[in-house]
Design a protein around this motif. Structure first.
Motif, mmCIF file in Angstrom:
data_model
loop_
_atom_site.group_PDB
_atom_site.id
_atom_site.type_symbol
_atom_site.label_atom_id
_atom_site.label_comp_id
_atom_site.label_asym_id
_atom_site.label_seq_id
_atom_site.Cartn_x
_atom_site.Cartn_y
_atom_site.Cartn_z
ATOM 1 N N ILE A 180 0.583 -0.899 -0.085
ATOM 2 C CA ILE A 180 0.470 0.152 0.174
ATOM 3 C C ILE A 180 0.577 1.209 0.196
ATOM 4 C CG2 ILE A 180 -1.926 1.161 1.685
ATOM 5 C CD1 ILE A 180 -2.994 -1.272 2.063
ATOM 6 N N ASN A 181 1.926 1.050 0.311
ATOM 7 C CA ASN A 181 2.769 2.816 1.271
ATOM 8 C C ASN A 181 3.769 3.038 -0.097
ATOM 9 O OD1 ASN A 181 1.798 3.429 3.266
ATOM 10 N ND2 ASN A 181 3.831 1.831 4.628
ATOM 11 N N ALA A 182 4.008 1.561 -1.361
ATOM 12 C CA ALA A 182 4.367 2.297 -2.776
ATOM 13 C C ALA A 182 3.276 2.961 -2.900
ATOM 14 C CB ALA A 182 4.326 0.633 -3.185
ATOM 15 N N PHE A 183 1.783 3.039 -3.044
ATOM 16 C CA PHE A 183 1.704 4.143 -3.664
ATOM 17 C C PHE A 183 1.362 6.217 -2.575
ATOM 18 C CE2 PHE A 183 0.218 0.216 -4.268
ATOM 19 C CZ PHE A 183 0.540 0.231 -6.279
ATOM 20 N N THR A 184 1.894 6.078 -1.962
ATOM 21 C CA THR A 184 2.537 7.568 -1.671
ATOM 22 C C THR A 184 2.888 8.370 -2.093
ATOM 23 O OG1 THR A 184 3.018 6.437 0.523
ATOM 24 C CG2 THR A 184 3.491 8.507 0.127
ATOM 25 N N VAL A 185 2.099 9.333 -2.287
ATOM 26 C CA VAL A 185 2.514 10.346 -3.176
ATOM 27 C C VAL A 185 2.852 12.079 -2.440
ATOM 28 C CG1 VAL A 185 1.111 9.229 -5.090
ATOM 29 C CG2 VAL A 185 -0.179 11.320 -3.183
ATOM 30 N N PRO A 186 3.272 13.153 -3.346
ATOM 31 C CA PRO A 186 3.412 14.158 -2.668
ATOM 32 C C PRO A 186 2.002 15.234 -1.729
ATOM 33 C CG PRO A 186 4.632 13.443 -4.668
ATOM 34 C CD PRO A 186 3.644 12.995 -4.202
ATOM 35 N N ALA A 187 2.410 15.815 -0.765
ATOM 36 C CA ALA A 187 1.236 16.475 -0.831
ATOM 37 C C ALA A 187 0.098 17.116 -1.690
ATOM 38 C CB ALA A 187 0.952 18.326 0.254
ATOM 39 N N ILE A 188 -1.333 17.419 -1.965
ATOM 40 C CA ILE A 188 -1.749 17.211 -2.409
ATOM 41 C C ILE A 188 -2.146 18.540 -3.036
ATOM 42 C CG2 ILE A 188 -4.584 17.239 -3.032
ATOM 43 C CD1 ILE A 188 -4.902 15.608 -0.752
ATOM 44 N N GLU A 189 -1.559 18.964 -4.352
ATOM 45 C CA GLU A 189 -1.281 20.815 -4.803
ATOM 46 C C GLU A 189 -1.997 20.484 -5.724
ATOM 47 O OE1 GLU A 189 2.758 21.134 -5.735
ATOM 48 O OE2 GLU A 189 3.299 21.243 -3.103
ATOM 49 N N LYS A 190 -2.265 20.242 -6.781
ATOM 50 C CA LYS A 190 -3.212 20.182 -7.574
ATOM 51 C C LYS A 190 -4.297 19.164 -8.394
ATOM 52 C CE LYS A 190 0.567 19.569 -11.521
ATOM 53 N NZ LYS A 190 1.508 20.490 -12.742
ATOM 54 N N GLY A 191 -5.696 19.759 -9.364
ATOM 55 C CA GLY A 191 -5.915 17.896 -10.051
ATOM 56 C C GLY A 191 -5.297 17.477 -10.874
ATOM 57 N N PRO A 192 -6.146 16.305 -10.923
ATOM 58 C CA PRO A 192 -5.078 14.959 -11.987
ATOM 59 C C PRO A 192 -5.231 15.204 -13.100
ATOM 60 C CG PRO A 192 -7.725 14.432 -11.036
ATOM 61 C CD PRO A 192 -7.055 15.974 -10.404
ATOM 62 N N SER A 193 -4.419 15.195 -13.903
ATOM 63 C CA SER A 193 -3.919 15.288 -15.342
ATOM 64 C C SER A 193 -5.284 14.913 -15.983
ATOM 65 C CB SER A 193 -2.756 15.233 -15.817
ATOM 66 O OG SER A 193 -2.054 16.176 -15.639
ATOM 67 N N ILE A 194 -6.025 14.760 -16.923
ATOM 68 C CA ILE A 194 -6.571 14.082 -17.971
ATOM 69 C C ILE A 194 -5.855 14.018 -19.134
ATOM 70 C CG2 ILE A 194 -8.986 13.998 -19.319
ATOM 71 C CD1 ILE A 194 -9.902 16.442 -17.093
ATOM 72 N N THR A 195 -6.022 12.243 -19.158
ATOM 73 C CA THR A 195 -5.311 11.652 -20.686
ATOM 74 C C THR A 195 -6.623 11.073 -21.530
ATOM 75 O OG1 THR A 195 -5.543 9.437 -19.736
ATOM 76 C CG2 THR A 195 -3.095 10.402 -18.895
ATOM 77 N N SER A 196 -6.328 10.502 -22.438
ATOM 78 C CA SER A 196 -6.717 10.372 -23.641
ATOM 79 C C SER A 196 -7.591 9.365 -23.201
ATOM 80 C CB SER A 196 -5.908 10.197 -24.925
ATOM 81 O OG SER A 196 -5.250 9.318 -24.821
#
Length: 324
Positions: A14-30
């Protein structure tokens, strides 16, 4: 996780999916079209939800160099206009989920917060229904200009001079034609005039007023309660993992919204001590053991069914862990 039966290998995965602090909305891909892309932040408290939403909208608009739009609620009693403008900064959790200032960008997810009587015949909207903003109609103003434009923290803010007549949205997961001539799931939401009880800052008093505003709030962040029954195709970001006097079982709702482990994003690592907080009361586990033991399959079931049943039973994690 729902039984607090995580070993260290599970926690490391589970900890492998740790991300930095929330700063901006997610990118939208194709592979994730804007109209169907929903990857919310789960927050423990409504006040935190509102703070995260403000930050996400601002950072998303700044990073993508697109304008932020703003609709101010309008009191039906003009005598309340000045008073309302002085408290326009209040979060929607203090205003009966009717935002005094509705900030958004095109494509942003929205959550319906009230019944919408003019659309009840469609049987599609309820408190918590998710949709995506497509645009608006009916913004004519006597001046001929629809917006007042300012720049705040590097973001162009376009505030409507008059509340639009309609907000056009795409209802998440709806493939039924709701409006003849429109694409499936597309419908227009009108503004409503609703009685609102406003919690005044630093006071126990409530101020009552009737406001005209759209019955929606941003869906960029939600409390776990609003995510019940929602399945996410992309990911979910869990904000604060540990709060005093907050039941971790509530966060299990957020953890279980995604189909795979890679869909969970955490701002901090889970510890074995935190995982133990998910362990349910012994009486609850005993009742679940009793109910699961009542589940059987017919004697004539084929070997494939027997193997699938045994695999399901092992996945309940009730018998290999000393709960009782």
């Amino acid at each position: 996780m729902r039984w607090g039966a995580l070993n260290q290998d599970d926690i490391d995965r589970i900890n492998a999916f740790t991300v930095p602090a929330i700063e901006k909305g997610p990118s939208i891909t194709s592979s994730a079209p804007a109209r169907d892309f929903f990857a919310p932040v789960a927050t423990a408290l409504n006040v935190e939800r509102c703070s995260v939403i403000r930050r996400l909208i601002t950072e998303t608009c700044r990073s993508k160099e697109m304008p932020m739009y703003r609709i101010a609620a309008k009191p039906t009693n003009k005598a309340n206009f000045d008073a309302l403008s002085r408290i326009s900064y209040l979060n929607d959790d203090a205003t009966s989920k009717i935002p005094l200032l509705l900030d958004f960008y095109v494509g942003m997810p929205l959550m319906v917060t009230k019944r919408i009587p003019p659309l009840e015949h469609l049987k599609i909207f309820a408190n918590g229904t998710l949709c995506f903003l497509l645009g608006w109609t009916g913004t004519t103003h006597p001046s001929g200009e629809a917006f007042t434009t300012t720049v705040v923290d590097g973001v162009v803010v376009k505030q409507f001079k008059r509340i639009p007549g309609l907000l056009w949205v795409k209802v998440r997961g709806c493939e039924r034609v709701l409006v003849p001539g429109c694409a499936p799931g597309v419908v227009a939401i009108p503004p409503l005039t609703s009685p609102v009880q406003i919690k005044m800052p630093n006071s126990a008093k409530l101020w009552s007023s009737s406001l005209k505003q759209f019955p929606v709030i941003s869906g960029l962040a939600c409390t776990p309660e609003k995510l019940q029954g929602v399945t996410l195709e992309h990911w979910i970001t869990i904000s604060d993992l540990d709060r005093p006097n907050f039941n971790p079982q509530t966060f299990y709702v957020a953890f279980s919204r995604v189909r795979k482990l890679s869909g969970i994003r955490l701002p901090a690592k889970i510890t074995p001590q935190y995982a133990q907080k998910f362990k349910p009361p012994k009486k609850f586990v005993a009742e679940m053991v009793r109910l699961i033991n009542m589940v059987t399959i017919p004697e004539y079931a084929c070997q494939a069914i027997i193997d699938a049943f045994n695999s399901w039973k092992e996945e309940q994690h009730l018998f290999s862990t000393p709960f009782l």
